[in-house]
Design a protein around this motif. Structure first.
Motif, PDB file in Angstrom:
ATOM      1  N   SER A  47      31.326  24.018 -31.584  1.00  0.00           N
ATOM      2  CA  SER A  47      32.321  23.350 -32.097  1.00  0.00           C
ATOM      3  C   SER A  47      33.784  24.136 -31.977  1.00  0.00           C
ATOM      4  O   SER A  47      34.755  23.592 -31.927  1.00  0.00           O
ATOM      5  CB  SER A  47      32.035  23.085 -33.588  1.00  0.00           C
TER       6      SER A  47
ATOM      7  N   ARG B 298      34.610  25.894 -29.335  1.00  0.00           N
ATOM      8  CA  ARG B 298      35.113  25.941 -28.402  1.00  0.00           C
ATOM      9  C   ARG B 298      35.881  24.617 -28.002  1.00  0.00           C
ATOM     10  O   ARG B 298      36.825  24.350 -27.433  1.00  0.00           O
ATOM     11  CB  ARG B 298      33.929  25.776 -27.037  1.00  0.00           C
ATOM     12  N   ILE B 299      35.348  23.393 -28.693  1.00  0.00           N
ATOM     13  CA  ILE B 299      35.728  22.228 -28.613  1.00  0.00           C
ATOM     14  C   ILE B 299      37.131  22.223 -29.387  1.00  0.00           C
ATOM     15  O   ILE B 299      38.518  21.764 -28.903  1.00  0.00           O
ATOM     16  CB  ILE B 299      35.154  20.914 -29.141  1.00  0.00           C
TER      17      ILE B 299
ATOM     18  N   LEU C  43      39.824  23.622 -27.215  1.00  0.00           N
ATOM     19  CA  LEU C  43      40.140  23.186 -26.061  1.00  0.00           C
ATOM     20  C   LEU C  43      41.338  21.974 -26.678  1.00  0.00           C
ATOM     21  O   LEU C  43      42.254  21.929 -25.803  1.00  0.00           O
ATOM     22  CB  LEU C  43      39.062  22.049 -25.143  1.00  0.00           C
TER      23      LEU C  43
ATOM     24  N   GLU D  27      38.943  17.735 -21.091  1.00  0.00           N
ATOM     25  CA  GLU D  27      37.589  18.909 -21.147  1.00  0.00           C
ATOM     26  C   GLU D  27      37.004  18.747 -22.826  1.00  0.00           C
ATOM     27  O   GLU D  27      36.000  19.057 -22.949  1.00  0.00           O
ATOM     28  CB  GLU D  27      38.144  20.330 -20.833  1.00  0.00           C
ATOM     29  N   ALA D  28      38.069  18.496 -23.598  1.00  0.00           N
ATOM     30  CA  ALA D  28      37.571  18.629 -24.836  1.00  0.00           C
ATOM     31  C   ALA D  28      36.862  17.466 -25.370  1.00  0.00           C
ATOM     32  O   ALA D  28      35.740  17.270 -25.854  1.00  0.00           O
ATOM     33  CB  ALA D  28      38.678  18.558 -25.873  1.00  0.00           C
TER      34      ALA D  28
ATOM     35  N   ALA E 133      33.308  18.092 -23.685  1.00  0.00           N
ATOM     36  CA  ALA E 133      32.732  18.880 -24.523  1.00  0.00           C
ATOM     37  C   ALA E 133      32.242  18.508 -25.792  1.00  0.00           C
ATOM     38  O   ALA E 133      30.990  18.428 -26.170  1.00  0.00           O
ATOM     39  CB  ALA E 133      33.536  20.252 -24.800  1.00  0.00           C
ATOM     40  N   ALA E 134      32.932  17.394 -26.462  1.00  0.00           N
ATOM     41  CA  ALA E 134      32.556  16.871 -27.752  1.00  0.00           C
ATOM     42  C   ALA E 134      31.524  15.848 -27.436  1.00  0.00           C
ATOM     43  O   ALA E 134      30.531  15.780 -28.205  1.00  0.00           O
ATOM     44  CB  ALA E 134      33.872  16.368 -28.461  1.00  0.00           C
TER      45      ALA E 134
ATOM     46  N   ASP F 258      32.779  18.016 -34.661  1.00  0.00           N
ATOM     47  CA  ASP F 258      32.743  17.472 -33.327  1.00  0.00           C
ATOM     48  C   ASP F 258      33.252  15.917 -33.041  1.00  0.00           C
ATOM     49  O   ASP F 258      34.013  15.847 -32.275  1.00  0.00           O
ATOM     50  CB  ASP F 258      31.391  17.460 -32.771  1.00  0.00           C
TER      51      ASP F 258
ATOM     52  N   ASN G  44      37.121  16.472 -33.636  1.00  0.00           N
ATOM     53  CA  ASN G  44      37.873  16.768 -32.297  1.00  0.00           C
ATOM     54  C   ASN G  44      37.867  15.819 -31.304  1.00  0.00           C
ATOM     55  O   ASN G  44      38.634  16.021 -30.613  1.00  0.00           O
ATOM     56  CB  ASN G  44      36.975  18.251 -32.095  1.00  0.00           C
ATOM     57  N   TYR G  45      36.724  15.163 -31.430  1.00  0.00           N
ATOM     58  CA  TYR G  45      36.624  14.244 -30.301  1.00  0.00           C
ATOM     59  C   TYR G  45      37.946  13.212 -30.498  1.00  0.00           C
ATOM     60  O   TYR G  45      38.764  12.916 -29.448  1.00  0.00           O
ATOM     61  CB  TYR G  45      35.398  13.382 -30.263  1.00  0.00           C
TER      62      TYR G  45
ATOM     63  N   ALA H   6      41.291  15.045 -29.857  1.00  0.00           N
ATOM     64  CA  ALA H   6      41.457  14.895 -28.280  1.00  0.00           C
ATOM     65  C   ALA H   6      41.898  13.630 -27.574  1.00  0.00           C
ATOM     66  O   ALA H   6      42.824  13.602 -26.904  1.00  0.00           O
ATOM     67  CB  ALA H   6      40.140  15.267 -27.429  1.00  0.00           C
TER      68      ALA H   6
END
Lengths: 179, 857
Positions: free
Chosen positions: B186, B188-189, B192, B200-201, B204-205, B217, B220-221, B224
Motif C-alpha cells: 500500500s 508503494r501505491i 506512486l 502505475e498507481a 499497482a492498486a 488500496d 489510492n486507486y 490515482a
C-alpha cells in the motif's frame, strides 16, 4: 470498510471504542509494547474509512521443533464493526505470516467455551478443538471462571496434520507454556 | 549504597554519594561499581551521570563491545541522540556486524530528527544514513522488511519519494517479502500517487486489489484515477468519461467477488465524491447528482450492517456542504430528505421481522439525525419527533427483551434526540428548570437502555455526562467504575470523571481516581524507553519513531498534568493539624511542577473525546452533544497554569516569601482573566478566592497595614458560594439550582475556605500579630457557613427527594410529554431509581461538604 495495517503504539490512545467492550481487557503498556517489539508483523489493526480503529489482533510465534507455531493472544473487534468478517481477515493475516514468514506447523488459540460466536468463526476457519485447559480463565467480576478451549489449525508444513492430534484432552495452564 | 539511598527516597544523598564515586579515580574499573552506580543514577533520573558511568568505564576497557552497547542503550533510553550515534559508530567499528551498521543508520536518523542543529547538519546526517542504506541494499545486506522500513523512514524525511518508489520495486528475495507485506504494498501505491505516476498507481492498486481487499488500496486507486482525470483536458468530456468508466468497471469486477461487495461499492461512492471535489469541468454538471445517487445505492445495499452509517456519514457531509463556501446546499439536503422519507417508513414497519431490518432502521434514523443537523434544524419539536417510537422499539419490544443490539442503538438515538431538543429549547438561563427536568428524562431513557444492555458503554458514557451535569456524582462514578478503566485508559478516559468529585464535594473518591492515574504515570514513565532496547535487539526498527512519539505524548500528557493538579487539590482538602498543614505546604515540591509557555504548549492532549460517539461532525458545535453535555469546560492550558500557581502560592505563604506570593498571585489573576470562557465560573471564583486568600496573607503578615478589606472580600466570596437562606420548601427553581449551581458553588467556597485556614495557620506559625484577628474572623465565617450548611442539609434531606418526584419525575413539559409518559407508564421503576440516584448523589455531596466545614473546629 477496513484497511488492515500494522498496529502502532500511538493506536493505544484511540482504542477505547474497542477496549471499553466488557470482554476486552486493557493491559499494562509493557504487554502491548513487548508484542510490538518482538512481533510487529503479527500485531495488526483494522482501521475504518474515517480512520477509527475497528479491531486488532495480537499474536506471536513460539515453541520449538514440531511445536513451532503461531499463537493468537488477543483478537477483538469493536461492537459496531462485528458481522463484517473482520475477525476472519485478521486471522487470515496471522495464518499467512505464520506459514510464509515463520514457516510454522500450526496456529493455535484459546477461547472461552461460552463464547460460541467466536468458536463458530474459528471452526469455519478450520480450527478444531485440540484440548481443554482447566480453569484457564479466572473469574473477573463480569465473566466466570472457565476452562479454555485450545483450538488448532495445521498449516502446510505439518503435512500429516500431527499437530492437531491431542496427546491429552485436559491439561493445566502450566502445561501449555512453550519455553 | 547510592542505589539503596535512591530507592529509599533519599535522593539528594544518593546523588551526592553517586557523584563522589563517579569522581573517584579508578572506581569504574570494578564492574560491580559500574552496575550499581548506573542503577542508582537511573533511579535518580540523572541521565548524564548514568551515561558517564559507562563512558568512564570504557577508559579502562576501550574495546569492550558490551560496554559500548551499554552506552548506546543508555543514550537511547534517555533520548541522547548525539551520544547514541557516537556509541553506534564505535560499536559498528568494533563488531563489523550488519546489525550494528543499522544501529548507526537509526541513530543518524534520530539525531537528524530530534536534535537541535542546523538544517545543513541534519541533511548531512540523513545523507549519510541514506548512503549507508543504499550500500547495504546494493551489497545484499538489506535483508529484512524492518531494515527496509528504516531506510524508507530516512528517505521519507528527505522527501525522496521517487527513490522510495524505486526501493519498493526492489527485485530478488526482498521483493517477495515486500509482496507479502500489505503495508509496504500500500505504501508503494501511496507513493506512486504522490509522485503523480497515476497509471502505475492504478496498475499497482489493481494488482493489490486483485489479491486482497484493503480500503487504503481502493482509496489510492480512486485518488490515482482522479489524479489522471485532472490531467485530462477540461473540455474533453469523452476522455474524462472514459477514465471514470474504466475505473467503475474495474471496481464493479471486485464487487462481484464473494464477500467484497461492500468495499467496492464504498469505493464507487469515494470515486463519485472525489470527482465532485475535483471540480473537473467536463464532469461538473452531473457530479453532484451522481454522488447523491451512489450514496443511496450504498445505503440501500448495506444499511443492515451496523457500520453503514460510519462508512457513509462523511460522504453525506461532503455532498451537502459546498467546499468553497462551507455552506449547506439546501437543494441537496432536500434530495436526501426525500430519499430518506421514501425508505424510513417501510423499514420502520418491517423492523420486527429481523435484526437486519431493525439495523437498517437504526442507520436510517442516524441519517435522519444528520440531515436535521446539516439543515440547521433548530426546532426542538422536530428533534423529539418520533422518539416515542424509538423508545417503544428500543425498550419495550420483544427484540429489546432479547437484548438485540439495534435496540440499544435505538435507545441511544432516542436519548441523543432528547438531549439535542433539551439544549435547543432550554439553553437560556431562564429556562433551566425545564432543562433539568428534560435532562432527568434523558437519564431515565439512558438508564432503561443500560438496564437492558449493561455492556453498552456509549449509553453509560452519556449517562455519566448527564449525571455530572446535574451534579450527581455517585451514580456517575459507579457507571465510570463499571467501565473497568485500566492502565493507559487513565490517560485517555480519566477526563470523564477526574476532578468532578472535588467540584461536587466528594474529594476522597476523586483522590482515589487521581492516585490510580498518578500511579499509572509513575509506573509507565520508563516503560517505553526500556522497550527501545528491545527494539534494537530484535531489529524491529519500524517501532522507533512510533515509540518515541508515544513516549513523548505520554510524558507530556495534558491529562497527566490535570490528574496531578487535581490530586494536589484533593490533598489540600484533607484535614490536619496546624503542624501537619504547615509541613505539607512547606515541603511541597512546587518547583518541579512549574510551567512556562513553552512547556504548556508542548503538552499533548491524549483525551479520547471521540469515544463519546457523535452522529454529526464534531465541528458542528450546536449539534455536538459531547460539548453540550459538559458540565464545565474541559481543563485547558490556563487551568493547568492556575492549578500550578495555587500550590506555589500556598508554599510561599507558608515559607513567608511575600515577594514570590505577590508575583504568583499577579500571574494567577492575569491568567484567569485571559482565560475567559475557557474556565468555568467556579474556576474563576476559585482563582479569585485564592487571590483574596493571598492578599489577606500579604496584608496581615505585614503587621502594620489594615487587612479588614481583604477579610471582607474573602468572606463575601465564600459566603456568596453558600446558599444564603434556603427556602423552607423546595420548588422547581430550588431543584434546578441544586442541580446546576448549589453543590458546585458550595464546593468552591469550601475549597477556598480550606486555603484560608492555611493562611491562618501560617500567620500563627510565623507569630504574626494579625494571626489572632484573622483566626477570629475565620471562626466567625465558619460559624455562619455552618449555619447555612446545616440549612442546606436540612433542605436536601427533607424536601429534595419529593421535589424530584414532583418536578422532574412527573413534570409536564409538553415537548417531552411522549417520552416522559412512556417512561412513567412502562418503566416507572427506572424513573424512581434515577430520582433516587440524583437525590442520594446530592445528599452525599452535601453531607461531605458539611463534614468538611465541621472538621475545621
Amino acid at each position: 470498510m477496513a484497511t488492515l495495517r500494522r498496529f502502532r503504539a500511538m493506536d493505544m490512545f484511540h482504542f477505547n471504542n474497542i477496549n471499553l467492550d466488557q470482554y476486552t481487557d486493557t493491559y499494562d503498556l509493557s504487554f502491548y509494547l513487548t508484542y510490538l517489539s518482538k512481533w510487529p508483523d503479527l500485531f495488526n489493526a483494522a482501521e475504518s474509512a474515517d480512520s477509527t480503529l475497528m479491531g486488532y489482533i495480537m499474536s506471536k510465534v513460539e515453541g520449538t521443533n514440531d511445536e513451532w507455531h503461531g499463537h493468537v493472544t488477543a483478537l477483538t473487534v469493536a461492537p459496531e464493526c462485528r458481522r463484517l468478517g473482520l475477525g476472519r481477515r485478521l486471522m487470515q493475516g496471522l495464518e499467512n505470516a505464520s506459514e510464509k514468514t515463520y514457516d510454522c506447523f500450526f496456529v493455535d488459540l484459546f477461547v472461552r467455551p461460552s463464547n460460541q460466536v467466536a468458536i463458530e468463526m474459528y471452526r469455519e476457519l478450520g480450527y478444531t478443538l485440540y484440548r481443554q485447559v482447566v480453569d484457564y480463565y479466572i473469574a473477573d467480576g463480569v465473566l466466570p471462571m472457565e476452562n479454555a478451549h485450545d483450538m488448532r489449525k495445521a498449516l502446510a508444513r505439518d503435512v500429516d496434520k500431527k499437530s492437531i492430534v491431542p496427546v491429552k484432552m485436559f491439561v493445566t495452564p502450566a502445561e501449555t507454556h512453550f519455553w | 549504597m547510592s542505589f539503596l539511598l535512591a530507592t529509599s527516597g533519599k535522593l539528594d544523598e544518593a546523588a551526592e554519594m553517586g557523584r563522589e564515586v563517579l569522581d573517584t579515580a579508578g572506581s569504574l574499573k570494578d564492574p560491580h561499581v559500574v552496575r550499581g552506580l548506573s542503577l542508582a543514577f537511573r533511579a535518580l533520573a540523572l541521565s548524564k551521570e548514568e551515561l558517564a558511568v559507562y563512558s568512564g568505564s570504557l577508559e579502562f576497557s576501550p574495546d569492550d563491545l558490551n560496554l559500548h552497547v551499554k552506552v548506546f542503550m543508555v543514550a537511547s533510553f534517555h533520548q541522547m541522540y548525539k551520544e547514541q550515534h557516537k556509541a553506534a559508530v564505535n560499536i559498528s567499528r568494533l563488531s563489523k556486524q550488519d546489525l550494528h551498521m543499522w544501529w548507526v543508520v537509526a541513530s543518524l536518523m534520530l539525531e537528524s530528527k530530534f536534535c537541535k542543529q542546523s538544517s545543513q547538519e541534519k541533511q548531512i546526517q540523513l545523507d549519510l544514513a541514506k548512503r549507508m542504506s543504499e550500500k547495504a541494499l546494493e551489497e545484499g545486506k538489506l535483508k529484512t522488511t524492518e531494515e527496509l522500513r528504516l531506510y524508507l523512514d530516512v528517505l521519507e524525511m528527505q522527501e525522496a519519494y521517487p527513490q522510495m518508489v524505486d526501493v519498493l520495486a526492489a527485485e530478488g528475495p526482498l521483493a517477495t517479502k515486500i509482496g507479502d507485506d500489505p503495508d509496504l504494498v500500500s505504501k508503494r501505491i501511496v507513493l506512486l500517487v504522490k509522485t503523480e505516476a497515476y497509471d502505475e498507481a492504478i496498475k499497482a492498486a489493481t494488482d493489490a486489489l486483485n489479491v486482497r481487499e484493503n480500503w487504503i488500496d481502493y482509496k489510492n486507486y480512486v485518488a490515482a484515477t482522479v489524479g489522471k482525470l485532472k490531467l485530462s483536458p477540461a473540455d474533453n468530456k469523452q476522455n474524462a468519461n472514459s477514465i471514470v468508466e474504466s475505473a467503475c468497471s474495474a471496481i464493479d469486477q471486485w464487487a462481484h467477488i464473494r464477500g467484497r461487495a461492500r468495499g467496492a461499492k464504498l469505493a464507487l461512492v469515494e470515486l463519485k465524491s472525489s470527482i465532485l471535489a475535483s471540480g473537473h469541468a467536463a464532469l461538473a454538471s452531473d457530479a453532484a447528482r451522481l454522488l447523491g445517487e451512489q450514496i443511496w445505492l450504498y445505503v440501500d445495499e448495506f444499511s443492515s450492517k451496523a457500520i453503514c452509517y460510519k462508512d457513509i456519514m462523511n460522504y453525506f457531509v461532503a455532498h451537502i456542504t459546498n467546499p468553497a463556501t462551507n455552506d449547506v446546499v439546501q437543494e441537496r439536503v432536500r434530495f436526501h430528505s426525500e430519499q430518506l422519507q421514501k425508505r424510513i417508513g417501510l423499514v420502520r414497519e418491517s423492523a420486527d421481522l429481523s435484526e437486519d431490518k431493525a439495523q437498517s432502521w437504526v442507520n436510517l434514523e442516524k441519517i435522519r439525525y444528520l440531515l436535521q443537523a446539516l439543515s440547521n434544524d433548530c426546532s426542538p419539536e422536530a428533534w423529539v419527533s418520533g422518539v416515542d417510537e424509538l423508545l417503544k422499539y428500543g425498550i419495550e419490544s420483544v427484540q429489546a427483551q432479547k437484548k438485540q443490539t439495534p435496540c440499544s442503538d435505538m435507545t441511544l438515538i432516542a436519548g441523543q434526540r432528547l438531549m439535542q431538543a433539551a439544549f435547543l429549547a432550554f439553553s437560556e438561563p431562564s429556562k433551566r428548570t425545564e432543562l433539568c427536568a428534560s435532562l432527568f428524562n434523558v437519564l431515565c431513557v439512558l438508564e432503561a437502555g443500560i438496564k437492558l444492555n449493561a455492556n453498552s458503554f456509549l449509553l453509560k458514557l452519556y449517562a455519566i455526562r448527564i449525571y455530572l451535569y446535574l451534579s450527581c456524582y455517585d451514580r456517575a462514578r459507579a457507571l465510570y467504575d463499571s467501565l473497568n478503566i485500566n492502565n493507559l485508559q487513565h490517560d485517555t478516559l480519566g477526563f470523564l470523571i477526574a476532578g468532578q468529585g472535588i467540584h461536587l464535594g466528594c474529594s476522597i473518591n476523586d483522590l482515589e481516581t487521581c492516585y490510580d492515574g498518578v500511579n499509572f504515570y509513575d509506573r509507565s514513565k520508563w516503560k517505553v524507553p526500556r522497550e527501545l532496547e528491545s527494539v534494537y535487539k530484535n531489529e524491529t526498527y519500524s517501532n522507533l519513531l512510533d515509540y518515541i512519539e508515544f513516549h513523548d505524548n505520554l510524558v507530556h500528557s495534558f491529562q497527566r498534568e490535570c490528574t496531578h493538579r487535581y490530586a494536589l487539590r484533593g490533598e489540600a482538602l484533607e484535614a490536619g493539624s496546624q503542624k501537619s498543614i504547615i509541613e505539607k505546604w512547606g515541603q511541597a515540591d512546587v518547583i518541579s511542577i512549574d510551567h512556562t509557555d513553552e512547556t504548556l504548549s508542548a503538552l499533548h492532549d491524549n483525551r479520547d473525546i471521540g469515544v463519546i460517539s457523535l452522529l454529526t461532525p464534531a465541528s458542528m458545535d450546536k449539534w455536538n452533544l459531547e460539548k453540550l453535555t459538559r458540565a464545565t469546560p474541559l481543563p485547558c492550558a490556563s487551568w493547568v497554569l492556575i492549578n500550578t500557581l495555587v500550590p506555589q502560592i500556598m508554599h510561599y505563604i507558608v515559607a513567608s516569601d511575600i515577594e514570590q506570593v505577590e508575583a504568583k498571585v499577579k500571574k494567577l489573576l492575569a491568567t484567569a482573566e485571559e482565560a475567559g470562557d475557557s474556565l468555568s465560573i467556579y474556576e474563576h471564583r476559585f482563582a479569585r478566592g485564592i487571590g483574596q486568600v493571598a492578599m489577606l496573607y500579604i496584608r496581615a503578615s505585614d503587621g502594620k497595614q489594615s487587612f479588614s478589606d481583604q477579610l471582607t472580600d474573602l468572606s463575601a466570596t465564600i459566603l456568596d458560594g453558600l446558599v444564603a437562606e434556603p427556602n423552607d420548601k423546595c420548588n422547581a427553581e430550588t431543584l434546578s439550582e441544586m442541580a446546576l449551581e448549589t453543590i458546585r458553588n458550595v464546593s468552591t467556597a469550601t475549597e477556598i475556605y480550606t486555603y484560608a485556614v492555611t493562611v491562618r495557620f501560617a500567620l500563627n506559625e510565623q507569630r504574626s500579630p494579625s494571626a489572632k484577628a484573622v483566626s477570629l474572623s475565620l471562626s466567625q465565617l465558619r460559624k455562619a457557613a455552618l449555619q447555612r450548611m446545616s440549612a442546606l442539609r436540612s433542605l436536601t434531606n427533607s424536601y429534595m427527594r419529593n421535589a424530584i418526584d414532583e418536578h422532574w419525575s412527573s413534570h409536564d413539559i409538553e415537548l417531552f410529554m411522549p417520552a416522559a409518559t412512556f417512561m412513567r407508564n412502562k418503566r416507572k421503576h427506572i424513573v424512581d431509581s434515577v430520582a433516587k440516584s440524583c437525590f442520594s448523589g446530592w445528599s452525599r455531596s452535601v453531607k461531605s461538604l458539611v463534614a468538611q466545614w465541621e472538621q475545621w473546629s
